[in-house]
Motif scaffolding. Structure first.
Motif, mmCIF file in Angstrom:
data_model
loop_
_atom_site.group_PDB
_atom_site.id
_atom_site.type_symbol
_atom_site.label_atom_id
_atom_site.label_comp_id
_atom_site.label_asym_id
_atom_site.label_seq_id
_atom_site.Cartn_x
_atom_site.Cartn_y
_atom_site.Cartn_z
ATOM 1 N N GLY A 65 0.807 -1.214 0.000
ATOM 2 C CA GLY A 65 0.000 0.000 0.000
ATOM 3 C C GLY A 65 0.839 1.262 0.000
ATOM 4 N N THR A 66 2.003 1.220 -0.645
ATOM 5 C CA THR A 66 2.947 2.334 -0.573
ATOM 6 C C THR A 66 3.320 2.823 -1.963
ATOM 7 O OG1 THR A 66 3.868 1.438 1.487
ATOM 8 C CG2 THR A 66 5.194 3.069 0.305
ATOM 9 N N THR A 67 3.299 4.111 -2.164
ATOM 10 C CA THR A 67 3.724 4.723 -3.425
ATOM 11 C C THR A 67 4.924 5.627 -3.171
ATOM 12 O OG1 THR A 67 2.185 6.557 -3.109
ATOM 13 C CG2 THR A 67 1.391 4.669 -4.385
ATOM 14 N N ILE A 68 5.571 6.054 -4.248
ATOM 15 C CA ILE A 68 6.743 6.930 -4.142
ATOM 16 C C ILE A 68 6.353 8.340 -4.556
ATOM 17 C CG2 ILE A 68 9.055 7.398 -5.016
ATOM 18 C CD1 ILE A 68 9.438 4.438 -5.414
ATOM 19 N N ALA A 69 6.539 9.280 -3.653
ATOM 20 C CA ALA A 69 6.250 10.678 -3.948
ATOM 21 C C ALA A 69 7.487 11.426 -4.418
ATOM 22 C CB ALA A 69 5.667 11.366 -2.709
ATOM 23 N N LYS A 70 8.658 10.990 -3.926
ATOM 24 C CA LYS A 70 9.887 11.721 -4.243
ATOM 25 C C LYS A 70 11.076 10.793 -4.079
ATOM 26 C CE LYS A 70 12.489 15.853 -2.762
ATOM 27 N NZ LYS A 70 12.549 16.946 -1.756
ATOM 28 N N ALA A 71 12.089 10.966 -4.933
ATOM 29 C CA ALA A 71 13.326 10.195 -4.820
ATOM 30 C C ALA A 71 14.499 11.123 -5.073
ATOM 31 C CB ALA A 71 13.340 9.039 -5.808
ATOM 32 N N THR A 72 15.459 11.096 -4.175
ATOM 33 C CA THR A 72 16.653 11.939 -4.309
ATOM 34 C C THR A 72 17.877 11.140 -3.876
ATOM 35 O OG1 THR A 72 16.381 12.818 -2.061
ATOM 36 C CG2 THR A 72 15.388 14.076 -3.876
ATOM 37 N N CYS A 73 19.046 11.651 -4.203
ATOM 38 C CA CYS A 73 20.297 11.056 -3.747
ATOM 39 C C CYS A 73 20.915 11.958 -2.692
ATOM 40 C CB CYS A 73 21.268 10.863 -4.913
ATOM 41 S SG CYS A 73 20.826 9.537 -6.041
ATOM 42 N N GLU A 74 21.242 11.371 -1.564
ATOM 43 C CA GLU A 74 21.913 12.100 -0.486
ATOM 44 C C GLU A 74 23.142 11.308 -0.100
ATOM 45 O OE1 GLU A 74 19.383 13.069 2.756
ATOM 46 O OE2 GLU A 74 17.771 13.900 1.471
ATOM 47 N N GLY A 75 24.303 11.803 -0.491
ATOM 48 C CA GLY A 75 25.529 11.075 -0.255
ATOM 49 C C GLY A 75 25.548 9.799 -1.080
ATOM 50 N N GLU A 76 25.733 8.682 -0.410
ATOM 51 C CA GLU A 76 25.783 7.385 -1.091
ATOM 52 C C GLU A 76 24.420 6.684 -1.100
ATOM 53 O OE1 GLU A 76 28.582 6.138 -2.583
ATOM 54 O OE2 GLU A 76 29.409 8.125 -2.138
ATOM 55 N N LYS A 77 23.378 7.349 -0.612
ATOM 56 C CA LYS A 77 22.069 6.716 -0.456
ATOM 57 C C LYS A 77 21.024 7.311 -1.396
ATOM 58 C CE LYS A 77 23.127 4.104 3.174
ATOM 59 N NZ LYS A 77 23.042 2.631 3.166
ATOM 60 N N VAL A 78 20.059 6.481 -1.747
ATOM 61 C CA VAL A 78 18.848 6.950 -2.410
ATOM 62 C C VAL A 78 17.793 7.130 -1.326
ATOM 63 C CG1 VAL A 78 17.049 6.448 -4.103
ATOM 64 C CG2 VAL A 78 19.398 5.704 -4.540
ATOM 65 N N MET A 79 17.245 8.334 -1.236
ATOM 66 C CA MET A 79 16.242 8.641 -0.221
ATOM 67 C C MET A 79 14.872 8.660 -0.888
ATOM 68 S SD MET A 79 18.269 8.848 2.289
ATOM 69 C CE MET A 79 17.037 9.307 3.529
ATOM 70 N N ILE A 80 13.966 7.864 -0.350
ATOM 71 C CA ILE A 80 12.616 7.738 -0.895
ATOM 72 C C ILE A 80 11.616 8.334 0.088
ATOM 73 C CG2 ILE A 80 10.811 6.138 -1.641
ATOM 74 C CD1 ILE A 80 13.159 6.184 -3.538
ATOM 75 N N THR A 81 10.794 9.251 -0.409
ATOM 76 C CA THR A 81 9.673 9.762 0.370
ATOM 77 C C THR A 81 8.411 9.113 -0.170
ATOM 78 O OG1 THR A 81 10.771 11.893 0.691
ATOM 79 C CG2 THR A 81 8.395 11.802 1.111
ATOM 80 N N THR A 82 7.704 8.390 0.692
ATOM 81 C CA THR A 82 6.506 7.669 0.252
ATOM 82 C C THR A 82 5.298 8.595 0.209
ATOM 83 O OG1 THR A 82 5.862 6.991 2.488
ATOM 84 C CG2 THR A 82 7.425 5.583 1.312
ATOM 85 N N GLY A 83 4.246 8.095 -0.382
ATOM 86 C CA GLY A 83 3.037 8.890 -0.513
ATOM 87 C C GLY A 83 2.429 9.295 0.805
ATOM 88 N N ASP A 84 2.688 8.516 1.861
ATOM 89 C CA ASP A 84 2.146 8.870 3.178
ATOM 90 C C ASP A 84 3.187 9.555 4.060
ATOM 91 O OD1 ASP A 84 3.780 6.736 3.597
ATOM 92 O OD2 ASP A 84 2.284 5.448 4.547
ATOM 93 N N GLY A 85 4.291 10.025 3.437
ATOM 94 C CA GLY A 85 5.251 10.839 4.163
ATOM 95 C C GLY A 85 6.374 10.099 4.852
#
Length: 585
Positions: free
Chosen positions: A374-394
């Motif tokens: 039940g999870t969607t992706i609202a935003k994806a960015t790179c921070e350092g060596e990581k991919v940071m995912i912000t889901t639809g519910d925050g």
């Protein structure tokens, strides 16, 4: 309609010895053995009160007629303690059926029909194909565009029907034809990692010997084809067909070279879909995300699994779920964290009934995957060596790499130059009953949108369909006039406790009736919470059975096909379910 209140259902079951555990608008779950009785449609009932009384009456009849049968016949399934491989082998040995995996293993392990060695497969970058193959024939009688299972099956069929045939397979990949299912199944679950890195695994259907994924055939180079006195099959690798002219019977390749044909097959397969957030993202994000389809994708992901600390799998379908479980299995010893997210309620949520998909998700978690349904992706960015995912519910999730497995898009680009019709919603080249798109052009595999005489217009993306449709198209190209009526099947294994096979229309939006074996001799409480083994029937218009899925029950697809072909309906489920012998396999 709704079930009676849970407390009333439980009391009713206790008093009457009933094993009809759940009735719902979209699915019904039944514990074997139950004798399903014919019943009037709910729409004929005038009130909720009448509905409850009718449910009670029907349940009472079922309980009375099945209670003694249940008491005297219930027992634990015979295969408790056996692994999935053993259960499959036993199931198929009992029915005499042949699993598509067994067919593929035979083709990748048997000796080539001639002593001439095949062109060696390549998995590393090579010089431009034009330099390796400077002499492209100007004309080849049979041209197969696409170098997957469908084209290989077609080439074999053409040669069997026309032993002098000259066949050219044109493939965009740099490898000769190979079996694709092991890339998400056997290679990841193999205990011999070094062998898996060489694309080898232990064949479960071929005596346990070590095999690789490549189909065995004495392929020759394209420029050698004309000189083969008895004909042959050549493979042009690393080249994409970019134009097709049915009038002049000409295929144009990237770079401008072209050749003519007498008969042509379109078996161009598909390409992985991506999500806009990654596909259109910055270069850094693209570099830390990938899709999955071909041998280089497997090799790259296998390397990542050994070098990074965490991988996020986006997608809860067959590929996403198999890869998540495979990565977790491969990475246990290295501490690899595997996370999976998808918008559905559970793993395989687009094909399985609601309760079953949630149970399956629990099993996937048991294999070490952190699952976020039940999870969607609202935003994806790179921070350092990581991919940071912000889901639809925050929520915030992070990973070293993101693997996107959200489906396949058919490769139908040649429809433009060839002026061929494609289906507006299903995709794929429209073909007739003999898989012909137009005069002297056929289509097979993922890109064929065909008419199923029992289920209507369809497009299927599974290995069994590619193999069977490719073979039929090849025979028709060589002069046959066979009609495609095969009801293809598919299968999936999610760890050591979950394996299933299915055929027909398998869609979670359809109403379903599930018949489940009891895992023990103890009475079950409501609701059903153990889906260890059973069969699920999918219902279409007029309550006709349009799909059948067997869960940890193997070798039953011929029976399932027969049920669909005979247009059995909901009222036949009781007698048809008994034929699956849920307790005796």
């Amino acid at each position: 309609f709704r079930s009676p209140p849970p407390e009333r259902s439980k009391k009713m079951a206790s008093l009457l010895g009933v094993h009809v555990l759940r009735v719902g608008l979209r699915s019904r779950t039944v514990l074997q053995p139950v004798l399903l009785q014919s019943r009037r449609r709910v729409s004929q009932l005038s009130s909720q009160g009448n509905l409850n009384w009718m449910i009670a009456a029907g349940v009472g009849i079922a309980g009375v007629t099945s209670f003694m049968y249940y008491r005297t016949n219930r027992r634990k399934p015979d295969t408790v303690g056996l692994n999935l491989s053993s259960q499959k082998t036993q199931g198929y040995a009992k029915t005499g059926a042949v699993h598509p995996e067994a067919v593929a293993e035979k083709l990748i392990s048997e000796e080539p029909p001639k002593a001439t060695p095949p062109a060696p497969p390549t998995t590393t970058p090579t010089p431009p194909v034009q330099e390796l193959q400077p002499e492209l024939p100007s004309h080849v009688p049979y041209v197969l565009i696409g170098a997957g299972t469908a084209s290989f099956a077609a080439a074999k069929a053409i040669r069997e029907k026309d032993p002098q045939a000259r066949v050219l397979i044109i493939g965009q990949e740099k490898d000769t034809p190979y079996s694709r299912p092991p890339l998400s199944k056997q290679l990841w679950l193999s205990e011999d990692h070094e062998a898996a890195r060489q694309l080898k695994f232990t064949a479960s259907w071929s005596g346990g010997k070590l095999v690789d994924v490549f189909y065995k055939w004495p392929f020759c180079a394209p420029h050698e084809l004309a000189s083969q006195e008895e004909g042959g099959v050549a493979v042009l690798t690393g080249k994409k067909a970019v134009g097709l002219n049915p009038t002049s019977k000409t295929v144009t390749l990237e770079g401008g070279s072209s050749l003519t044909y007498d008969k042509c097959l379109l078996a161009t397969g598909g390409h992985p879909r991506n999500l806009p957030v990654f596909e259109s993202g910055p270069a850094e994000l693209k570099g830390r995300s990938s899709v999955y389809r071909e041998i280089p994708d497997y090799l790259a992901l296998d390397s990542l699994a050994s070098s990074v600390g965490s991988i996020l799998v986006v997608g809860g379908g067959f590929l996403g779920s198999e890869l998540a479980v495979g990565l977790a299995s491969r990475g246990k010893s290295k501490g690899l964290k595997v996370t999976q997210l998808f918008p559905e309620e559970g793993n395989l949520g687009l094909v399985l009934p609601k309760d079953l998909t949630k149970w399956t998700t629990d099993k996937v978690r048991k294999e070490g995957v952190e699952v976020h349904p039940g999870t969607t992706i609202a935003k994806a960015t790179c921070e350092g060596e990581k991919v940071m995912i912000t889901t639809g519910d925050g929520k915030e999730l992070e990973a070293d790499h993101v693997l996107v497995a959200v489906g396949l898009a058919p490769n139908t680009q040649l429809a433009g130059s060839a002026r061929l019709e494609t289906h507006p919603s299903l995709g794929g080249f429209l073909v007739n009953a003999e898989l012909q798109a137009c005069s002297d052009i056929w289509a097979a595999g993922d890109v064929a949108c065909f008419f199923d005489p029992y289920l209507g217009r369809r497009r299927v993306e599974h290995h069994d369909h590619a193999n069977v449709s490719g073979g039929l198209a090849g025979r028709n190209m060589a002069g046959g006039h066979e009609r495609f009526t095969h009801q293809s099947m598919f299968w999936s294994d999610l760890g050591p406790e979950v394996g299933f096979e299915a055929t027909g229309l398998i869609d979670s939006k359809l109403p379903t009736v599930g018949i489940w074996a009891k895992a023990s001799q103890e009475e079950s409480e409501l609701p059903v919470d153990d889906f260890s083994r059973g069969v699920v029937f999918y219902l279409g218009e007029k309550q006709r059975i349009v799909g059948v899925l067997t869960w940890n029950l193997f070798g039953k697809m011929d029976l399932a096909r027969q049920i669909i072909a005979e247009e059995k309906t909901e009222e036949h489920i009781g007698e048809e379910a008994a034929k699956f012998e849920i307790h005796s396999q």
